[in-house]
Design a protein around this motif. Sequence first.
Motif, PDB file in Angstrom:
ATOM      1  N   GLY A 137     -13.983  -5.314  -9.142  1.00 39.85           N
ATOM      2  CA  GLY A 137     -12.680  -4.670  -9.016  1.00 39.85           C
ATOM      3  C   GLY A 137     -12.727  -3.456  -8.101  1.00 39.85           C
ATOM      4  O   GLY A 137     -11.717  -3.065  -7.507  1.00 39.85           O
ATOM      5  N   GLY A 138     -13.909  -2.840  -7.980  1.00 43.80           N
ATOM      6  CA  GLY A 138     -14.080  -1.740  -7.042  1.00 43.80           C
ATOM      7  C   GLY A 138     -14.022  -2.223  -5.606  1.00 43.80           C
ATOM      8  O   GLY A 138     -13.432  -1.563  -4.734  1.00 43.80           O
ATOM      9  N   LEU A 139     -14.641  -3.374  -5.346  1.00 48.82           N
ATOM     10  CA  LEU A 139     -14.544  -3.977  -4.010  1.00 48.82           C
ATOM     11  C   LEU A 139     -13.101  -4.298  -3.676  1.00 48.82           C
ATOM     12  O   LEU A 139     -12.603  -3.970  -2.587  1.00 48.82           O
ATOM     13  N   VAL A 140     -12.401  -4.935  -4.617  1.00 48.70           N
ATOM     14  CA  VAL A 140     -11.003  -5.300  -4.393  1.00 48.70           C
ATOM     15  C   VAL A 140     -10.146  -4.049  -4.178  1.00 48.70           C
ATOM     16  O   VAL A 140      -9.275  -4.012  -3.305  1.00 48.70           O
ATOM     17  N   THR A 141     -10.412  -3.014  -4.960  1.00 45.93           N
ATOM     18  CA  THR A 141      -9.672  -1.761  -4.826  1.00 45.93           C
ATOM     19  C   THR A 141      -9.890  -1.136  -3.455  1.00 45.93           C
ATOM     20  O   THR A 141      -8.940  -0.690  -2.799  1.00 45.93           O
ATOM     21  N   ALA A 142     -11.133  -1.088  -3.005  1.00 41.99           N
ATOM     22  CA  ALA A 142     -11.438  -0.501  -1.703  1.00 41.99           C
ATOM     23  C   ALA A 142     -10.731  -1.252  -0.574  1.00 41.99           C
ATOM     24  O   ALA A 142     -10.171  -0.640   0.351  1.00 41.99           O
ATOM     25  N   LEU A 143     -10.736  -2.582  -0.648  1.00 44.09           N
ATOM     26  CA  LEU A 143     -10.084  -3.387   0.391  1.00 44.09           C
ATOM     27  C   LEU A 143      -8.570  -3.205   0.358  1.00 44.09           C
ATOM     28  O   LEU A 143      -7.921  -3.079   1.395  1.00 44.09           O
ATOM     29  N   THR A 144      -8.004  -3.185  -0.832  1.00 42.57           N
ATOM     30  CA  THR A 144      -6.554  -3.083  -0.973  1.00 42.57           C
ATOM     31  C   THR A 144      -6.047  -1.718  -0.535  1.00 42.57           C
ATOM     32  O   THR A 144      -4.968  -1.607   0.077  1.00 42.57           O
ATOM     33  N   ALA A 145      -6.790  -0.672  -0.831  1.00 42.09           N
ATOM     34  CA  ALA A 145      -6.370   0.685  -0.473  1.00 42.09           C
ATOM     35  C   ALA A 145      -6.153   0.832   1.028  1.00 42.09           C
ATOM     36  O   ALA A 145      -5.302   1.620   1.465  1.00 42.09           O
ATOM     37  N   GLU A 146      -6.883   0.059   1.821  1.00 43.62           N
ATOM     38  CA  GLU A 146      -6.719   0.135   3.273  1.00 43.62           C
ATOM     39  C   GLU A 146      -5.316  -0.295   3.704  1.00 43.62           C
ATOM     40  O   GLU A 146      -4.815   0.178   4.730  1.00 43.62           O
ATOM     41  N   ASP A 147      -4.694  -1.183   2.934  1.00 45.19           N
ATOM     42  CA  ASP A 147      -3.344  -1.662   3.262  1.00 45.19           C
ATOM     43  C   ASP A 147      -2.256  -0.756   2.699  1.00 45.19           C
ATOM     44  O   ASP A 147      -1.077  -0.942   2.998  1.00 45.19           O
ATOM     45  N   TYR A 148      -2.651   0.196   1.860  1.00 47.94           N
ATOM     46  CA  TYR A 148      -1.673   1.050   1.176  1.00 47.94           C
ATOM     47  C   TYR A 148      -1.990   2.534   1.383  1.00 47.94           C
ATOM     48  O   TYR A 148      -1.818   3.341   0.483  1.00 47.94           O
ATOM     49  N   LYS A 149      -2.415   2.870   2.576  1.00 49.94           N
ATOM     50  CA  LYS A 149      -2.814   4.250   2.845  1.00 49.94           C
ATOM     51  C   LYS A 149      -1.668   5.238   2.616  1.00 49.94           C
ATOM     52  O   LYS A 149      -1.899   6.388   2.242  1.00 49.94           O
ATOM     53  N   GLU A 150      -0.429   4.795   2.857  1.00 47.28           N
ATOM     54  CA  GLU A 150       0.722   5.686   2.684  1.00 47.28           C
ATOM     55  C   GLU A 150       1.185   5.754   1.240  1.00 47.28           C
ATOM     56  O   GLU A 150       1.914   6.671   0.862  1.00 47.28           O
ATOM     57  N   ASP A 151       0.800   4.793   0.429  1.00 50.81           N
ATOM     58  CA  ASP A 151       1.299   4.687  -0.947  1.00 50.81           C
ATOM     59  C   ASP A 151       0.342   5.205  -2.000  1.00 50.81           C
ATOM     60  O   ASP A 151       0.775   5.590  -3.098  1.00 50.81           O
ATOM     61  N   ILE A 152      -0.947   5.188  -1.704  1.00 48.19           N
ATOM     62  CA  ILE A 152      -1.962   5.536  -2.695  1.00 48.19           C
ATOM     63  C   ILE A 152      -2.462   6.947  -2.446  1.00 48.19           C
ATOM     64  O   ILE A 152      -2.836   7.305  -1.332  1.00 48.19           O
TER      65      ILE A 152
END
Length: 271
Positions: A137-152
């Motif tokens: 889930g940490g891998l998935v979180t790291a990858l997903t955060a790249e697409d949501y830089k403005e939201d997270i």
Amino acid sequence: MIIICDGASIFLFHFEEDFKMNNYTKNVVKIKHHDREIYGVSYMPENRGKFPIVIFSHGYNGTHADFAMNSEYLAEKGIGAFCFDFCGGSIHSNSDLKTTEMSIFTEKEDLSAVIDNLKEWQNVDEDNIFLFGGSQGGLVTALTAEDYKEDIKGILLLFPALGIPDNWTNRFPAKESIPDTVEFWGVSLGRVFFESIHGYHVFEHIGKFDKEVLIFHGDQDDIVALEYGEKALNCYANAKLEVFAGEGHGFSAAGNKRVAEMTYEFVMQNI
């Protein structure tokens, strides 16, 4: 019931089974996306208004319950939390999909759908959404955060399994050698899991997230080497690595309590 349409996908979620605790409410939440349904649990403070929220993503063969303690700790202190089961992410999952249909990228779709939905909740402070991911889930979180830089607003990674693609590419160097199913730690994984990460270089896909990152890693982790946590530290512009002496891949009760406390401190320092 609320339906949100972004032009490409329709996201639907509803609440059921409200449970009132001392100063927060625990709800079962179901989110539909990509023709499948995610099962999750929210922990929201009872006071009126909008609250920061932490979205927890479990590891391999885990469930939403893995971060119940962390979520309760935050909710009791006025911070919302949301835990969910990845679709096909566990033999114990309450969400859709078979484990043989799951991949890192279906899990990335799941987390993205959760973020998109929670941003619309009336009691969520959309400017203070945090992600927390453990192991896979940490891998998935790291990858997903790249697409949501403005939201997270910030991300927390608990012994993130950033070496998963390396490990499986080394085991199956040629795609032709990948079997239809693989039994791994009591879970049947399908070809899609391995093909989708074959030759995938994680550190070419993370690191652009330039807000605060906190990484927790044990110095006795024999599943995810500490060097991956150290490499992630150097990958991000604003990262901190907290090394837990004597902890492995799965912390002790004392270690988990410290993680919960540090998660609260991290949120408070960044809102």
